[in-house]
Design a protein around this motif. Sequence first.
Motif, PDB file in Angstrom:
ATOM      1  N   ILE A  19     -17.236  17.596   3.979  1.00 11.62           N
ATOM      2  CA  ILE A  19     -18.634  17.314   4.355  1.00 11.62           C
ATOM      3  C   ILE A  19     -18.823  15.796   4.465  1.00 11.62           C
ATOM      4  CG2 ILE A  19     -21.044  17.492   3.560  1.00 11.62           C
ATOM      5  CD1 ILE A  19     -20.127  20.195   2.184  1.00 11.62           C
ATOM      6  N   ASN A  20     -18.215  15.076   3.515  1.00 13.18           N
ATOM      7  CA  ASN A  20     -18.324  13.621   3.537  1.00 13.18           C
ATOM      8  C   ASN A  20     -17.641  13.024   4.770  1.00 13.18           C
ATOM      9  OD1 ASN A  20     -18.968  11.003   2.124  1.00 13.18           O
ATOM     10  ND2 ASN A  20     -16.735  10.832   2.297  1.00 13.18           N
ATOM     11  N   LEU A  21     -16.510  13.604   5.157  1.00 11.28           N
ATOM     12  CA  LEU A  21     -15.802  13.127   6.358  1.00 11.28           C
ATOM     13  C   LEU A  21     -16.744  13.200   7.573  1.00 11.28           C
ATOM     14  CD1 LEU A  21     -12.206  14.173   7.425  1.00 11.28           C
ATOM     15  CD2 LEU A  21     -14.055  14.163   9.081  1.00 11.28           C
ATOM     16  N   ALA A  22     -17.435  14.313   7.685  1.00 14.32           N
ATOM     17  CA  ALA A  22     -18.381  14.451   8.805  1.00 14.32           C
ATOM     18  C   ALA A  22     -19.470  13.392   8.705  1.00 14.32           C
ATOM     19  CB  ALA A  22     -18.996  15.850   8.791  1.00 14.32           C
ATOM     20  N   SER A  23     -19.902  13.114   7.477  1.00 20.53           N
ATOM     21  CA  SER A  23     -20.988  12.135   7.362  1.00 20.53           C
ATOM     22  C   SER A  23     -20.475  10.708   7.634  1.00 20.53           C
ATOM     23  CB  SER A  23     -21.726  12.275   6.031  1.00 20.53           C
ATOM     24  OG  SER A  23     -21.282  11.338   5.114  1.00 20.53           O
ATOM     25  N   THR A 127      -7.223  22.133  10.976  1.00 22.55           N
ATOM     26  CA  THR A 127      -7.913  23.320  11.488  1.00 22.55           C
ATOM     27  C   THR A 127      -9.288  23.432  10.822  1.00 22.55           C
ATOM     28  OG1 THR A 127      -5.806  24.419  11.859  1.00 22.55           O
ATOM     29  CG2 THR A 127      -7.736  25.854  11.690  1.00 22.55           C
ATOM     30  N   ILE A 128      -9.325  23.208   9.513  1.00 21.35           N
ATOM     31  CA  ILE A 128     -10.587  23.309   8.779  1.00 21.35           C
ATOM     32  C   ILE A 128     -11.539  22.172   9.183  1.00 21.35           C
ATOM     33  CG2 ILE A 128     -11.631  23.207   6.471  1.00 21.35           C
ATOM     34  CD1 ILE A 128      -9.082  24.616   5.412  1.00 21.35           C
ATOM     35  N   VAL A 129     -11.002  20.957   9.235  1.00 18.27           N
ATOM     36  CA  VAL A 129     -11.868  19.806   9.556  1.00 18.27           C
ATOM     37  C   VAL A 129     -12.459  19.950  10.958  1.00 18.27           C
ATOM     38  CG1 VAL A 129     -11.835  17.314  10.082  1.00 18.27           C
ATOM     39  CG2 VAL A 129     -10.822  18.159   7.952  1.00 18.27           C
ATOM     40  N   SER A 130     -11.615  20.328  11.927  1.00 12.42           N
ATOM     41  CA  SER A 130     -12.102  20.442  13.298  1.00 12.42           C
ATOM     42  C   SER A 130     -13.196  21.507  13.384  1.00 12.42           C
ATOM     43  CB  SER A 130     -10.930  20.773  14.228  1.00 12.42           C
ATOM     44  OG  SER A 130     -11.399  21.098  15.499  1.00 12.42           O
ATOM     45  N   ALA A 131     -12.965  22.654  12.726  1.00  9.51           N
ATOM     46  CA  ALA A 131     -13.965  23.728  12.764  1.00  9.51           C
ATOM     47  C   ALA A 131     -15.260  23.286  12.085  1.00  9.51           C
ATOM     48  CB  ALA A 131     -13.412  24.986  12.089  1.00  9.51           C
ATOM     49  N   TYR A 132     -15.118  22.568  10.977  1.00 14.94           N
ATOM     50  CA  TYR A 132     -16.325  22.139  10.266  1.00 14.94           C
ATOM     51  C   TYR A 132     -17.133  21.135  11.102  1.00 14.94           C
ATOM     52  CZ  TYR A 132     -19.684  20.474   6.963  1.00 14.94           C
ATOM     53  OH  TYR A 132     -20.877  20.133   6.379  1.00 14.94           O
ATOM     54  N   LEU A 133     -16.433  20.209  11.747  1.00 16.37           N
ATOM     55  CA  LEU A 133     -17.145  19.233  12.582  1.00 16.37           C
ATOM     56  C   LEU A 133     -17.924  19.969  13.677  1.00 16.37           C
ATOM     57  CD1 LEU A 133     -14.557  16.297  12.948  1.00 16.37           C
ATOM     58  CD2 LEU A 133     -16.559  16.400  11.460  1.00 16.37           C
ATOM     59  N   SER A 134     -17.281  20.956  14.301  1.00 15.94           N
ATOM     60  CA  SER A 134     -17.985  21.731  15.336  1.00 15.94           C
ATOM     61  C   SER A 134     -19.212  22.409  14.742  1.00 15.94           C
ATOM     62  CB  SER A 134     -17.077  22.805  15.933  1.00 15.94           C
ATOM     63  OG  SER A 134     -15.929  22.213  16.467  1.00 15.94           O
ATOM     64  N   GLU A 135     -19.034  22.935  13.541  1.00 14.83           N
ATOM     65  CA  GLU A 135     -20.118  23.647  12.868  1.00 14.83           C
ATOM     66  C   GLU A 135     -21.347  22.747  12.683  1.00 14.83           C
ATOM     67  OE1 GLU A 135     -19.582  26.680  12.439  1.00 14.83           O
ATOM     68  OE2 GLU A 135     -21.007  27.423  10.952  1.00 14.83           O
ATOM     69  N   HIS A 137     -22.093  20.335  14.584  1.00 12.11           N
ATOM     70  CA  HIS A 137     -22.409  19.816  15.923  1.00 12.11           C
ATOM     71  C   HIS A 137     -21.799  18.449  16.218  1.00 12.11           C
ATOM     72  CE1 HIS A 137     -24.935  23.262  16.050  1.00 12.11           C
ATOM     73  NE2 HIS A 137     -25.591  22.840  14.980  1.00 12.11           N
ATOM     74  N   ILE A 138     -20.644  18.182  15.617  1.00 14.76           N
ATOM     75  CA  ILE A 138     -19.879  17.004  16.056  1.00 14.76           C
ATOM     76  C   ILE A 138     -18.789  17.551  16.966  1.00 14.76           C
ATOM     77  CG2 ILE A 138     -18.461  15.038  15.343  1.00 14.76           C
ATOM     78  CD1 ILE A 138     -19.967  15.032  12.676  1.00 14.76           C
ATOM     79  N   LYS A 139     -19.021  17.401  18.262  1.00 15.10           N
ATOM     80  CA  LYS A 139     -18.131  17.998  19.242  1.00 15.10           C
ATOM     81  C   LYS A 139     -16.760  17.350  19.129  1.00 15.10           C
ATOM     82  CE  LYS A 139     -18.225  19.206  24.029  1.00 15.10           C
ATOM     83  NZ  LYS A 139     -17.838  18.257  25.046  1.00 15.10           N
ATOM     84  N   ASN A 140     -15.711  18.158  19.093  1.00 11.29           N
ATOM     85  CA  ASN A 140     -14.376  17.562  18.959  1.00 11.29           C
ATOM     86  C   ASN A 140     -13.326  18.477  19.567  1.00 11.29           C
ATOM     87  OD1 ASN A 140     -12.725  19.061  16.545  1.00 11.29           O
ATOM     88  ND2 ASN A 140     -14.941  19.225  16.238  1.00 11.29           N
ATOM     89  N   THR A 141     -12.179  17.865  19.869  1.00 13.74           N
ATOM     90  CA  THR A 141     -11.050  18.626  20.402  1.00 13.74           C
ATOM     91  C   THR A 141      -9.946  18.629  19.353  1.00 13.74           C
ATOM     92  OG1 THR A 141     -11.586  17.644  22.516  1.00 13.74           O
ATOM     93  CG2 THR A 141      -9.466  18.774  22.383  1.00 13.74           C
ATOM     94  N   PHE A 142      -9.380  19.802  19.114  1.00 11.29           N
ATOM     95  CA  PHE A 142      -8.241  19.908  18.190  1.00 11.29           C
ATOM     96  C   PHE A 142      -6.963  19.615  18.974  1.00 11.29           C
ATOM     97  CE2 PHE A 142      -4.708  22.256  16.381  1.00 11.29           C
ATOM     98  CZ  PHE A 142      -4.831  22.051  15.018  1.00 11.29           C
ATOM     99  N   LEU A 143      -6.141  18.720  18.450  1.00  5.35           N
ATOM    100  CA  LEU A 143      -4.882  18.391  19.125  1.00  5.35           C
ATOM    101  C   LEU A 143      -3.719  18.690  18.183  1.00  5.35           C
ATOM    102  CD1 LEU A 143      -3.290  16.761  21.433  1.00  5.35           C
ATOM    103  CD2 LEU A 143      -3.597  14.781  19.943  1.00  5.35           C
ATOM    104  N   ASP A 144      -2.720  19.414  18.674  1.00  5.83           N
ATOM    105  CA  ASP A 144      -1.492  19.593  17.892  1.00  5.83           C
ATOM    106  C   ASP A 144      -0.633  18.355  18.132  1.00  5.83           C
ATOM    107  OD1 ASP A 144       1.011  20.209  16.876  1.00  5.83           O
ATOM    108  OD2 ASP A 144       0.795  22.339  17.323  1.00  5.83           O
ATOM    109  N   VAL A 145      -0.505  17.545  17.090  1.00  5.38           N
ATOM    110  CA  VAL A 145       0.138  16.234  17.246  1.00  5.38           C
ATOM    111  C   VAL A 145       1.596  16.358  17.697  1.00  5.38           C
ATOM    112  CG1 VAL A 145       1.095  15.784  14.931  1.00  5.38           C
ATOM    113  CG2 VAL A 145       0.016  13.925  16.210  1.00  5.38           C
ATOM    114  N   ARG A 146       2.163  17.564  17.469  1.00  7.37           N
ATOM    115  CA  ARG A 146       3.571  17.755  17.816  1.00  7.37           C
ATOM    116  C   ARG A 146       3.800  17.746  19.322  1.00  7.37           C
ATOM    117  NH1 ARG A 146       4.284  22.896  14.049  1.00  7.37           N
ATOM    118  NH2 ARG A 146       2.338  23.307  15.154  1.00  7.37           N
TER     119      ARG A 146
END
Length: 419
Positions: A19-23, A127-135, A137-146
């Motif tokens: 939650i803090n990361l989003a903030s 996976t969790i962070v990206s989903a939470y940001l979307s939740e 309303h911080i629009k983001n794209t998940f990238l597989d760094v590999r």
Amino acid sequence: MIKIFKFGGASVKDAKGVINLASVIETTAEKNLIVIVSAMGKMTNSLENVVSNYFSNASEVDAAVSEVYNYHHKILSELFPNSSHPVYKDIQQIFKKLTYFLKNTRSKNHSFVYDQIVSVGELASTTIVSAYLSEVHIKNTFLDVRSCIKTDANHRDANVDWEVTQQQIKAHVNPKGITVTQGFLGAEDTNNFTTTLGREGSDYTAAIFGYCLNAENVTIWKDVPGVLNADPRFFSKTQLLHHISYREAIELAFYGASVIHPKTLQPLQRKEIPLFVKSFLNPLDPGTCVGKGVTLDPKVSCFILKKNQVLISLQSLDFSFMMENNISEVFNLLHLYKMRVELIQNSAISFSVCVDNKFNNLEPLLSELRKKFKVKWNEGVTLYTIRHSKPSEIKALTDNKLVMVKQESRDTVQLVIKE
Ligand code: ADP
Ligand code: ASP
Ligand code: MG
């Protein structure tokens, strides 16, 4: 211009951290960002436990995996009260793949297996962070760094293929908007198996993206106000360093100031991209800036401490001199057993070296050395490195302690101490 944010394990150790990361992203109001995230809390250590059970205690593997799964599940349930949210399936999928790997792989290649297992930490956290940001309303794209960071197959300490990585990053990363991706991971060029960049390597990932995207700056968010002049875990009085030159920061990180991974600085320095080290609890505070300019502001002594080092002393069996030929043989063995050399000292017939036994290879190394040398060694010694010190500080530090080696150059004093 794009900026890079890196969040380490401590910043996402629980739901509150996510939650803090989003903030932090909201507070800084950055719009074009690569957000690099490490495994949550101490999950890399827990996954290392899965690896060791896989090799030597098969009956405990399931329990070790469950510990990792439950940790993530608890965070998920706090962030997503609705258990039909698709992120639950995504996390299950990651663990299904892990279980499949554990059941069906018979590889004896420890480092290869290590990378395939330990990478689950970063895949799950992002996976969790990206989903939470979307939740929120911080629009983001998940990238597989590999798909971006390409390396050789030197598992657990892979070397980046800069040319291919640069091309892949350009091809896969949208410089506009927010992208969430994993620190620490890469993939080898030939078979595309997962590799890792060395423990604590997520800072380095941030630098790789910074370099390849010509970022405006890179910020690593930490549980400390910035780079301090001494490790706060061992020193009670510390001062925040406001500005550090690349050169000085490289020295500090090289000697073990673990707040910055040592490989992080070279790529940034080459393009003069500033590195900020800031507190994720006070994101608007200035923290530390590593960049062009004065060596150190304020100009104070810096204390770096590495515990659990090994001091090895060698003498030739026939009292002949320790010369280039036998010293080079010693270095070959140190390299072969992946010992990081911290300090060396030699006299006519003896040679001492203080090493970091990161990969637990002391026993096989010693048995090789014994074939050619008389070997003495001390485990569990502490290496102190003090930059820009005053004699009174060295005296205070060494009072009542057994100093086994002392070395002094213009800016640096190093001490191997038995505590
Ligand atoms: P993360 O992995 O979460 O990015 P690290 O744990 O690697 O962060 O780095 C932050 C930790 O580094 C701090 O909590 C602190 O204990 C330690 N540390 C060691 N040396 C220093 C230093 N000189 N200044 C600040 N922190 C330091
Ligand atoms: N998760 C990895 C580790 O704990 C990488 C990192 O945190 O930088 O070593
Ligand atoms: Mg770390």
